[in-house]
Scaffold this active site. Structure first.
Site, PDB file in Angstrom:
ATOM      1  N   SER A 141       0.861  -1.195   0.000  1.00 24.95           N
ATOM      2  CA  SER A 141       0.000   0.000   0.000  1.00 24.95           C
ATOM      3  C   SER A 141       0.888   1.232   0.000  1.00 24.95           C
ATOM      4  O   SER A 141       1.929   1.258   0.671  1.00 24.95           O
ATOM      5  CB  SER A 141      -0.875   0.013   1.251  1.00 24.95           C
ATOM      6  OG  SER A 141      -1.422   1.305   1.433  1.00 24.95           O
ATOM      7  N   TYR A 154      -2.908  -1.601   9.835  1.00 25.49           N
ATOM      8  CA  TYR A 154      -2.850  -1.861   8.385  1.00 25.49           C
ATOM      9  C   TYR A 154      -1.474  -1.488   7.828  1.00 25.49           C
ATOM     10  O   TYR A 154      -0.852  -2.269   7.114  1.00 25.49           O
ATOM     11  CB  TYR A 154      -3.945  -1.042   7.705  1.00 25.49           C
ATOM     12  CG  TYR A 154      -3.978  -1.100   6.190  1.00 25.49           C
ATOM     13  CD1 TYR A 154      -4.544  -2.190   5.524  1.00 25.49           C
ATOM     14  CD2 TYR A 154      -3.474  -0.059   5.416  1.00 25.49           C
ATOM     15  CE1 TYR A 154      -4.594  -2.226   4.138  1.00 25.49           C
ATOM     16  CE2 TYR A 154      -3.524  -0.089   4.032  1.00 25.49           C
ATOM     17  CZ  TYR A 154      -4.087  -1.179   3.393  1.00 25.49           C
ATOM     18  OH  TYR A 154      -4.131  -1.215   2.006  1.00 25.49           O
TER      19      TYR A 154
END
Ligand code: NAP
Length: 251
Positions: A141, A154
């Protein structure tokens, strides 16, 4: 490609994973579309087959469960042959103030976003070593570049995936296997729209698109194109790299 190789795409039923599955099938890989979502995986595999490509769905598989991963990889091998290209794309997101993150939330993020790729890599690497050829692409990400408030679990998991990528690239380079990561930024998928709907991205997708250097949100096909290159024969000298696909949001 001289003979058909098998690719396995996790989270292949939706968004980025769907686009990668369609693209790799089009590029000549026999494609295993693996996902928790069995119906969605079957739909994507059927889309590939309608276009004349070989694809099989492996639905109802949770990448955070080692036994399910091992069994699914064995079934892929029995059906399509050994996995020579692996795309670790399945992921979950979460937004919680750091002091409120529970152990369960932390564990779930790590389990799906980092342990899943760990299990998948261990399951497919022996076949790649045997073949003397392999390609692994880990979908991280762009938040790993920048950090992101309220997403410590995350971002920690996705940052770990970058570390895993670099270590495996060094360890398996001599075996003809490359390992790279694509950290996507702001790609228009169900995950992004769900975050927009919940008010988690600080404004609308359109608002953020206006702030992006290329002035549009990313498309799943943008990630699929980078992935297609990384799993190709000609990308054999590219390994251990972070290939950002983010419209210039992170440079
Ligand atoms: P998406 O549309 O939500 O697709 C994710 C897919 O993964 C879904 O089909 C989901 O199935 C599946 N999945 C979730 N947990 C799973 C598990 N434990 N085992 C197997 N499959 C599982 O998301 P996306 O936006 O395409 O994201 C794909 C990847 O890109 C993710 O790793 C995400 O973190 C990363 N990423 C996306 C963006 C973005 O802007 N979209 C940005 C940065 C990183 P269910 O629907 O059944 O849960």
């Amino acid at each position: 490609m001289s003979r058909q190789r098998t690719a396995l795409v996790t989270g292949g039923a939706s968004g980025i994973g769907r686009a990668i599955s369609l693209r790799l099938a089009e590029d000549g890989f026999a494609t295993a579309v693996l996902d928790l979502d069995a119906q969605g995986a079957e739909k994507v595999a059927a889309e590939c087959r309608e276009k004349g490509h070989e694809a099989v769905a492996f639905g109802g598989v949770d990448v955070s469960d080692r036994a399910q991963v091992d069994s699914a990889v064995q079934r892929v091998r029995d059906t399509l042959g050994p996995v020579l290209a692996l795309v670790n794309n399945a992921g979950v997101t979460g937004t919680t103030a750091f002091l409120k993150i529970t152990d369960d939330q932390w564990d779930q993020q790590l389990a799906v976003n980092l342990s899943g790729p760990f299990y998948l890599c261990q399951a497919v690497l022996p076949g790649m070593i045997e073949a003397g050829w392999g390609r692994i692409v880990n979908i991280s990400s762009s938040s790993f570049h920048s950090g992101q408030p309220y997403m410590a679990h995350y971002v920690s998991a996705k940052s770990g995936l970058v570390g895993l990528t670099k270590c495996l690239a060094l360890e398996f380079g001599p075996k003809g296997i490359t390992v790279n990561t694509i950290p996507p930024g702001f790609i228009d998928t169900p995950m992004l729209r769900e975050s927009e709907r919940k008010g988690l991205i600080g404004g609308s997708v359109d608002h953020h698109a206006g702030l992006t250097p290329v002035r549009r949100p990313g498309r799943p096909e943008d990630i699929a194109a980078a992935c297609a290159f990384l799993v190709s024969e000609e990308a054999g000298y590219v390994t251990g790299q972070v290939i950002g696909v983010n419209g210039g949001r992170n440079t």
